[in-house]
Design a protein around this motif. Sequence first.
Motif, PDB file in Angstrom:
ATOM      1  N   LEU B   3       0.859  -1.210   0.083  1.00 20.35           N
ATOM      2  CA  LEU B   3      -0.082  -0.001   0.102  1.00 20.35           C
ATOM      3  C   LEU B   3       0.883   1.321   0.015  1.00 20.35           C
ATOM      4  O   LEU B   3       0.563   2.182  -0.764  1.00 20.35           O
ATOM      5  N   GLU B   4       2.052   1.176   0.723  1.00 19.27           N
ATOM      6  CA  GLU B   4       2.730   2.570   0.919  1.00 19.27           C
ATOM      7  C   GLU B   4       3.326   2.833  -0.444  1.00 19.27           C
ATOM      8  O   GLU B   4       3.435   3.921  -0.833  1.00 19.27           O
ATOM      9  N   ASP B 234     -11.117   6.838   4.222  1.00 17.48           N
ATOM     10  CA  ASP B 234     -10.440   5.553   4.362  1.00 17.48           C
ATOM     11  C   ASP B 234     -11.155   4.790   3.388  1.00 17.48           C
ATOM     12  O   ASP B 234     -12.109   4.623   2.943  1.00 17.48           O
ATOM     13  N   VAL B 235     -10.252   4.254   2.324  1.00 15.36           N
ATOM     14  CA  VAL B 235     -10.743   3.532   1.178  1.00 15.36           C
ATOM     15  C   VAL B 235     -10.232   1.979   1.402  1.00 15.36           C
ATOM     16  O   VAL B 235      -8.984   1.644   1.690  1.00 15.36           O
ATOM     17  N   ASP B 236     -11.134   1.238   1.322  1.00 15.67           N
ATOM     18  CA  ASP B 236     -11.096  -0.003   1.708  1.00 15.67           C
ATOM     19  C   ASP B 236     -10.579  -1.090   0.357  1.00 15.67           C
ATOM     20  O   ASP B 236     -11.115  -1.149  -0.396  1.00 15.67           O
ATOM     21  N   LEU B 297      -5.439   4.630   1.966  1.00 14.56           N
ATOM     22  CA  LEU B 297      -5.821   3.471   1.555  1.00 14.56           C
ATOM     23  C   LEU B 297      -5.526   2.328   2.612  1.00 14.56           C
ATOM     24  O   LEU B 297      -4.753   2.475   3.475  1.00 14.56           O
ATOM     25  N   VAL B 298      -6.496   1.549   2.932  1.00 11.77           N
ATOM     26  CA  VAL B 298      -6.647   0.532   4.100  1.00 11.77           C
ATOM     27  C   VAL B 298      -6.833  -0.941   3.456  1.00 11.77           C
ATOM     28  O   VAL B 298      -7.584  -1.255   2.521  1.00 11.77           O
ATOM     29  N   GLU B 302      -2.865  -2.982   7.371  1.00 14.92           N
ATOM     30  CA  GLU B 302      -2.196  -2.191   6.609  1.00 14.92           C
ATOM     31  C   GLU B 302      -2.882  -0.756   6.060  1.00 14.92           C
ATOM     32  O   GLU B 302      -4.076  -0.863   5.693  1.00 14.92           O
ATOM     33  N   ARG B 303      -2.130   0.234   6.245  1.00 14.02           N
ATOM     34  CA  ARG B 303      -2.711   1.577   6.071  1.00 14.02           C
ATOM     35  C   ARG B 303      -1.713   2.476   5.482  1.00 14.02           C
ATOM     36  O   ARG B 303      -0.662   2.625   5.808  1.00 14.02           O
TER      37      ARG B 303
END
Lengths: 328, 328
Positions: B3-4, B234-236, B297-298, B302-303
Amino acid sequence: MKLEILAGALRDYLGTTRKHTIKNIVGIFDEKGTNPSFGEDAAIIDNGEYALLLAADGIWDKLMRVDPEWSGYCSVLVNVHDIAAMGGRPLGMVDVFSSNSDEITQRVLKGMKAGIDKFGVPIVGGHVHPDTPYAALDVAILGIAKKDTVIYSSTAKPGDDVVLAIDMDGRVHPSCDLNWDTTFLKDASIVRQQVGSMVELAERKMLTAGKDVSNPGIIGTLGMLLEVSGVGADVDMSAMPKPESLEWEHWLKMYPGMGFIVTCKPENTEQVLDIYRNHKLNATKVGKIVSAPRLDLVKGKERATVFDFTKHEITGLGPARGRWCNNH
Amino acid sequence: MKLEILAGALRDYLGTTRKHTIKNIVGIFDEKGTNPSFGEDAAIIDNGEYALLLAADGIWDKLMRVDPEWSGYCSVLVNVHDIAAMGGRPLGMVDVFSSNSDEITQRVLKGMKAGIDKFGVPIVGGHVHPDTPYAALDVAILGIAKKDTVIYSSTAKPGDDVVLAIDMDGRVHPSCDLNWDTTFLKDASIVRQQVGSMVELAERKMLTAGKDVSNPGIIGTLGMLLEVSGVGADVDMSAMPKPESLEWEHWLKMYPGMGFIVTCKPENTEQVLDIYRNHKLNATKVGKIVSAPRLDLVKGKERATVFDFTKHEITGLGPARGRWCNNH
């Protein structure tokens, strides 16, 4: 002034001949009853009692390269004129601006801001390309008019008088020899009064047809009006106004800061002239609509044809087809 | 997918960072109470019971150089989306087209014609420069909506659900790697049904905010909505749809042929999803609006933050100022 030479020069003038492309483009869109308003200064969209007027104009890249600030100003000017020509009131503009440098961006925006302040019409939105290899500025404008008052280009009739309303108090613009600038240095209140002349004439139903004088100049613009109206005109060159310092050919090719070429019934001509004069414009009867499809310059016994529409095309659109776009 | 890394790539994506220029331009126009609708997909002009929607979009010169026909088609597509995004019905378009060759002119017009036939919105007028040293195409569109049904970008509230409606049945366009084309080969009746989803959602007042997914892609477009709404999300990522054949970074940078990112009250989410599905779009709840001004982004535990609006700007417009332009 030899009329034959002047007529030839005007016929060949780029500002008129480049309009030819319109025909090919319209041919592609004008199908299946979409009924576009090509040949008019703005498209007309039926909205109940009102007509919504939608127009778009781009700034010639030649002008953009010479003077970005003046280009920005003119992008507002030409759009405001398109709505005025139809007898409408402007509501707002949107722009698409492509720029290749920050300096050009700032100069164009400074010019647009000056135009917005002058004419009192806001930019309400738009789109920016900050990183194009060229600089280009296109503006679209929305206006509104009562449906039964709209002024068309295509409705001049034989017997009508031709009236030119123009601001003679101006200058050749320092960075564009073909711009007769009358608005940039003038008070906003006067300029807005001049623009307002067309709304008053529309609402009093004084005109049979009209256009704002644009790139093709006074004679070229009249030619476009005649072509879509399916008529001709005799233009009386002894009545035609001209700034003393300019040659005829130069003057008649110019884009004036504020100019309208209109037609009206002869019984209304005096009133039309008065209304323009009350709105701080010089107004003159300069000709007569005839049924023969040609634009002639006339002076005493001298006569020369600029456009014979059986042979020459300006837009090539011919007499106007449907004028309404009923989509809603 | 880490995600990062994905978040960093999206943050740096040209489609988002080039929007920065908007701020400088708006600064020049946004004075004296002209109250423009910057930050919205279309400008809104008050017209009694109705809102007139006016938008303009230009075709990126990069696309024009690669595929003039597809550029012509997209000039219609993007404008139709701008009106749909606001919950409006399109009335007509005007174009300004600058061309440097007859061949390009014909290809662009062929594409525009295909777009007009697909979406059923007419070109009602415009302006042509047949002799520019570059080819550029700008189109403006007029639409209409009942004033109290207009969908804004700037009205998302913490607690709202984020819904993505998109057509997954598509292809990477052969001449543009970043276009997820879902309309060109599809039946016009299906495409028009998809566009119509937004009108139904608007008139049933089901949404709190919405935009069409445009050049900045799904996440970039959501970022613009959050920025002008003054909220975060927050986007799942486990709920986010993606064509199997594409990598995440590629997919999330794409301009989809038909995509809307909207927000709604949680109690309406099921109905919103149903309405989209009835209009032949894939619809998924992909996130939640939060008050913290950042787009994360989640995925499970993880975020990663794509935009922290206290540090990053997209348009730089900040929370929306006035949305109405009252000129008439």
